[in-house]
Write a protein that holds these residues in place. Structure first.
Motif, PDB file in Angstrom:
ATOM      1  N   LYS A  58      43.227  43.134  39.939  1.00 17.69           N
ATOM      2  CA  LYS A  58      42.217  43.446  38.921  1.00 17.69           C
ATOM      3  C   LYS A  58      42.615  43.084  37.488  1.00 17.69           C
ATOM      4  O   LYS A  58      41.769  43.130  36.595  1.00 17.69           O
ATOM      5  N   GLU A  59      43.880  42.707  37.212  1.00 17.90           N
ATOM      6  CA  GLU A  59      44.287  42.501  35.825  1.00 17.90           C
ATOM      7  C   GLU A  59      43.667  41.256  35.201  1.00 17.90           C
ATOM      8  O   GLU A  59      43.659  41.117  33.969  1.00 17.90           O
ATOM      9  N   TYR A  60      43.154  40.330  36.018  1.00 23.80           N
ATOM     10  CA  TYR A  60      42.535  39.124  35.478  1.00 23.80           C
ATOM     11  C   TYR A  60      41.016  39.136  35.631  1.00 23.80           C
ATOM     12  O   TYR A  60      40.357  38.131  35.379  1.00 23.80           O
ATOM     13  N   ASP A  61      40.448  40.257  36.050  1.00 28.11           N
ATOM     14  CA  ASP A  61      39.001  40.342  36.226  1.00 28.11           C
ATOM     15  C   ASP A  61      38.291  40.189  34.882  1.00 28.11           C
ATOM     16  O   ASP A  61      38.782  40.647  33.843  1.00 28.11           O
ATOM     17  N   GLN A  62      37.130  39.565  34.906  1.00 31.23           N
ATOM     18  CA  GLN A  62      36.342  39.424  33.688  1.00 31.23           C
ATOM     19  C   GLN A  62      34.872  39.239  34.030  1.00 31.23           C
ATOM     20  O   GLN A  62      34.516  38.781  35.117  1.00 31.23           O
ATOM     21  N   SER A  63      34.025  39.628  33.088  1.00 29.30           N
ATOM     22  CA  SER A  63      32.574  39.492  33.237  1.00 29.30           C
ATOM     23  C   SER A  63      32.007  38.878  31.968  1.00 29.30           C
ATOM     24  O   SER A  63      32.550  39.067  30.874  1.00 29.30           O
TER      25      SER A  63
END
Length: 516
Positions: free
Chosen positions: A304-309
């Motif tokens: 999850k540390e590289y998740d983006q929206s």
């Protein structure tokens, strides 16, 4: 023997600050004429969407640069030569089937339903006869245009024609006449994006003047009736270095080597990216429209540390200037989230111009200015300017070239992070037999920063050079609900005079490309 480091020198290197990055040095010193090791720990604020991390970069030897350029040039020549061979003198050949002449006569006399009745069983009896399948598709297209055909019958007939023509082009991509009928089928089905794409390939085949005139009328009608568009997509994104990090442990300050206490490891994994969006063109007059549109995207990675929206929206007028030019002026807003927290918000203006230089060459220009505000990183607040010119040239019915030039300027509150970027990209794609379509591109970027980047440089501004190589392949013969899986691999190298900002990353993508 050499001199020992003084307490003043210790203080100089004990706490070095660059906005967003901080270095702390321990009090352990050794003799200055030997390897002076200072145990260091690094903390930083995330200021890069791609999580760029630290690396000591060794300049690539000239032979490697020359080899990369030679390979890229040789690949481009190979793609062009292959496409030229495929597009030359390919034509439909009549079969020896006894009923073909009767079916052709019925088509010529306008008896399309009767011709279709004869041709359908012939396609099953002669699966390898390209001309029979083409005539059947032609009969289905013309039958769909008859007044007595219902909407359901019309859609079914066009789908039947599209499937037959698509099957022919899998092994014979240079057949311009087949591609012309496929474009017409998409046009009558109001699949305008695909229709325009195939009409453009037809024009590259140097058809007779009457055909060129008809195609231009189709293209003008596509532009005139455009009211809305929707897109959706997803891709798997395996990568050898998700955060573009480096395991380099040593940097040099004052000519002395520093060891980093904590080194971020290169993390590999597979991410999932999904995106969707659309637009609506509301007519205000014969040549004026009001555009509305929005874009949404989401990327998720292990941990999850590289998740983006991302969410974007725009609104503004569009003017149609003649048959070959359109201009838009839009208010534009964008919001980016990192993990689940807002990262930055943009608001500004964007202008677009699209122009057809000739029947096979197009130019797109875009200029935008946004005011950017970060939620936490105040020193990065400021304005962004982007200028882009893109061009496309359909050289042959099986070869397409694309190029782009761009300029970007980030005027941040902090002088250290102010920078401008110049970049260029050149690519080609070739449609091959057996259903394969291959492509490749090369992109070069140069970024210059304004501020003093000590201790990561010797005191001069930071300068980055980035090379991006990309290759794609997919097979048109394999489709799922009209989509074919496309495989792409991208290699990215960043060379920099700043010791900790270079990286080397290879990533892949598996996405689905619309075929019919």
């Amino acid at each position: 023997m050499g001199a020992w480091l003084t307490e003043d020198q210790c203080c100089t290197v004990r706490s070095l600050n660059v906005e967003g990055i901080r270095l702390h040095a321990a009090n352990t010193f050794k003799h200055a004429d030997r390897a002076a090791w200072l145990k260091c720990s690094w903390t930083r604020s995330d200021v890069n969407l791609g999580h760029s991390s630290f690396v000591t970069l060794t300049p690539s030897p000239m032979t490697k640069i020359q080899l990369n350029k030679a390979l890229a040039f040789a690949t481009l020549l190979f793609l062009l030569a292959t496409g030229a061979v495929l597009a030359s003198n390919e034509d439909l050949q009549p079969s020896s089937a006894p009923d073909e002449s009767e079916a052709r006569a019925l088509l010529n006399s306008g008896q399309f339903e009767e011709a279709l009745t004869i041709l359908r069983p012939m396609t099953k009896a002669h699966p390898g006869h390209t001309n029979i399948h083409f005539l059947m598709a032609l009969a289905a297209i013309e039958t769909s245009r008859l007044m007595q055909a219902s909407n359901e019958e019309r859609e079914a007939l066009l789908d039947e024609a599209i499937a037959a023509l698509h099957a022919i082009l899998i092994n014979h991509p240079g057949l311009v006449r087949v591609r012309l009928e496929l474009a017409r089928a998409f046009f009558y089905k109001e699949e305008d994006t695909l229709a325009r794409q195939h009409f453009e390939y037809v024009l590259a085949g140097n058809p007779p003047a009457p055909v060129v005139g008809n195609v231009q009328r189709f293209l003008n009608e596509i532009r005139a009736r455009k009211r809305w568009s929707v897109y959706v997509g997803s891709t798997l994104k395996p990568s050898t270095n998700l955060g573009r990090n480096s395991e380099t442990e040593i940097i040099n300050i004052f000519g002395l080597p520093f060891r980093r206490d904590t080194v971020e490891e290169e993390k590999s994994g597979v991410g999932l990216s999904i995106w969707t969006g659309g637009g609506y063109w509301y007519p205000l007059g014969e040549r004026t429209r009001l555009r509305f549109g929005s874009d949404l995207a989401r990327e998720e990675y292990p941990g999850k540390e590289y998740d983006q929206s991302f969410v974007g929206a725009h609104v503004g007028p569009q003017w149609l200037l003649g048959a070959n030019t359109s201009v838009s002026l839009l208010l534009d807003s964008r919001q980016l989230w990192r993990i689940t927290s807002p990262y930055y918000f943009d608001f500004g203006v964007r202008s677009e111009i699209k122009h057809r230089l000739s029947r096979s060459i197009w130019l797109d220009g875009q200029a935008s200015w946004h005011d950017r505000e970060y939620r936490k990183l105040d020193y990065l607040d400021g304005s962004t300017l982007n200028l882009t010119v893109k061009g496309a040239w359909v050289v042959l019915p099986t070869v397409r070239l694309e190029g782009a030039l761009g300029y970007a300027d980030d005027h941040t509150k902090s002088k250290v992070w102010r920078n401008d970027t110049r970049w260029g990209r050149l690519g080609a794609s070739v449609i091959l037999p057996r259903g394969y379509t291959v492509g490749g591109s090369t992109e070069f970027r140069r970024t210059r920063y304004e501020g003093n980047w000590f201790p990561f440089t010797s005191g001069e501004p930071r300068k980055d050079r980035t090379k991006i190589y990309r290759a794609t392949v997919f097979n048109r013969a394999f489709t799922l609900y009209g989509f074919s899986p496309q495989f792409a691999i991208t290699h990215e190298e960043k060379n920099t005079n700043s010791q900790v900002y270079g990286y080397d990353s290879t990533s892949g993508e598996i996405r689905f490309v619309r075929q019919f």
